[in-house]
Scaffold this motif. Structure first.
Motif, short mmCIF file in Angstrom:
data_model
loop_
_atom_site.label_atom_id
_atom_site.label_comp_id
_atom_site.label_asym_id
_atom_site.label_seq_id
_atom_site.Cartn_x
_atom_site.Cartn_y
_atom_site.Cartn_z
N THR A 97 -7.03 -24.66 11.99
CA THR A 97 -7.21 -24.07 10.66
C THR A 97 -6.06 -24.41 9.73
O THR A 97 -6.10 -24.07 8.56
CB THR A 97 -7.31 -22.54 10.78
N ALA A 99 -3.12 -23.10 10.38
CA ALA A 99 -2.17 -22.01 10.61
C ALA A 99 -1.15 -22.41 11.66
O ALA A 99 -1.39 -23.30 12.48
CB ALA A 99 -2.91 -20.74 11.05
N THR A 139 -2.60 -20.57 4.51
CA THR A 139 -2.89 -21.96 4.87
C THR A 139 -3.17 -22.83 3.64
O THR A 139 -3.09 -24.05 3.72
CB THR A 139 -4.10 -22.02 5.83
N HIS A 228 -4.51 -11.15 6.07
CA HIS A 228 -4.24 -12.28 6.96
C HIS A 228 -4.30 -11.84 8.42
O HIS A 228 -4.10 -10.67 8.74
CB HIS A 228 -2.86 -12.88 6.68
N ASP A 288 -3.44 -17.59 8.69
CA ASP A 288 -4.88 -17.62 8.38
C ASP A 288 -5.25 -16.38 7.60
O ASP A 288 -4.77 -15.26 7.89
CB ASP A 288 -5.70 -17.60 9.68
#
Length: 290
Positions: A97, A99, A139, A228, A288
């Motif tokens: 992702t 992250a 991100t 998050h 994320d």
């Protein structure tokens, strides 16, 4: 083994699996039935003696006795050293992702550690002074304001406060917050490699199997921010000798940092009040969105 005996063993497995058929929680039913199938398959594969099985039961009993509510969780240590913790981590973070990578939580986290100011020193025991700083971002690159970084590490003797009762309360632990630009700063000491506790059943297991108990030097982080996902990770010293043989398999290349030498008159030294030479590590975390 006769065919009748083999069929009886398989029938026993089926009987135990069927005993969970009425479990109301579907996920629990799946977990219990799979656990039985895999455990029975393991027993059929290795065919332990009754004495060996009792040794395994005593090992698990001793593991439970080494756990407490504060600073020692031997079952987490067992999960870590068998690679199960990292496997669970990998399964729960399969999809890239952008992250920051996660890693094991570890057995020595303590809740409720002191709130600390930006750049505050959390080290009350000797060591090489260090500044760890950077930013916490989403991100997409947006700064995360007021993120909470719960941080903990060992002292130079390789022990955590709480584990080592001689250390002051909250030594090398603290809760730091990001500023309006997502920046964080932590004054501390350079982390050291250390052995995981070997005074319990996990230590006996490592000794019996010829494995070393050492973890590479690292700083623990648990980062929370509204909107998050919580991030649990480490930052590892990129020069540590145990990076390729971590006893709990927790190292990921993306989590390595350099602790660079800085003079006291370095701009960061003046800003954060270092009285002599220090080391600087810089790292930006990416979270994320939930």
């Amino acid at each position: 083994m006769s065919t009748d005996n083999k069929e009886a063993e398989l029938a026993l497995t089926d009987q135990v699996v069927a005993s969970f058929a009425n479990t109301r929680d579907e996920r629990l039913r799946t977990l219990m039935q799979s656990l039985v199938r895999h455990m029975h398959a393991f027993v059929r594969e290795v065919e332990p003696t009754e004495a060996e099985w009792m040794t395994a039961i005593r090992f698990l009993t001793d593991t439970g006795k080494m756990c407490d509510d504060l600073v020692r969780q031997e079952f987490i240590l067992l999960s870590d050293t068998l690679g199960v913790s990292m496997l669970v981590d990998a399964i729960n973070h399969r999809y890239a992702t952008g992250a920051t990578d996660t890693t094991v939580f570890g057995p020595f986290y303590i809740r409720g550690m002191p709130e600390r100011a930006y750049g505050e020193n959390m080290a009350f025991s000797p060591g090489t002074p260090a500044l760890v700083h950077g930013r916490v971002l989403s991100t997409d690159g947006t700064p995360v304001v007021d993120a909470v970084l719960d941080v903990w590490q060992t002292a130079e003797n390789g022990m955590y406060s709480g584990q080592d009762t001689a250390q002051p309360h909250g030594n090398l632990r603290g809760r730091f917050r990001t500023d309006a630009e997502g920046r964080y700063a932590i004054s501390t000491i350079v982390p050291v490699s250390y052995p995981i506790p070997t005074d319990g059943p996990v230590g006996r297991m490592l000794d019996a199997t010829g494995r070393h108990p050492w973890r590479p030097a690292h700083l623990h982080f648990m980062i929370d921010a509204p909107g998050h996902r919580t991030l649990v990770t480490h930052l590892f010293d990129e020069n540590d000798r145990y990076l390729n043989s971590d006893a709990v398999f927790g190292v990921k290349p993306s989590l390595m940092v350099a602790y660079r030498e800085r003079a006291a008159d370095h701009e960061l030294g003046r800003r954060f009040g270092f009285k002599g030479p220090f080391r600087e590590a810089h790292y930006d975390f990416a979270l994320d969105r939930s």
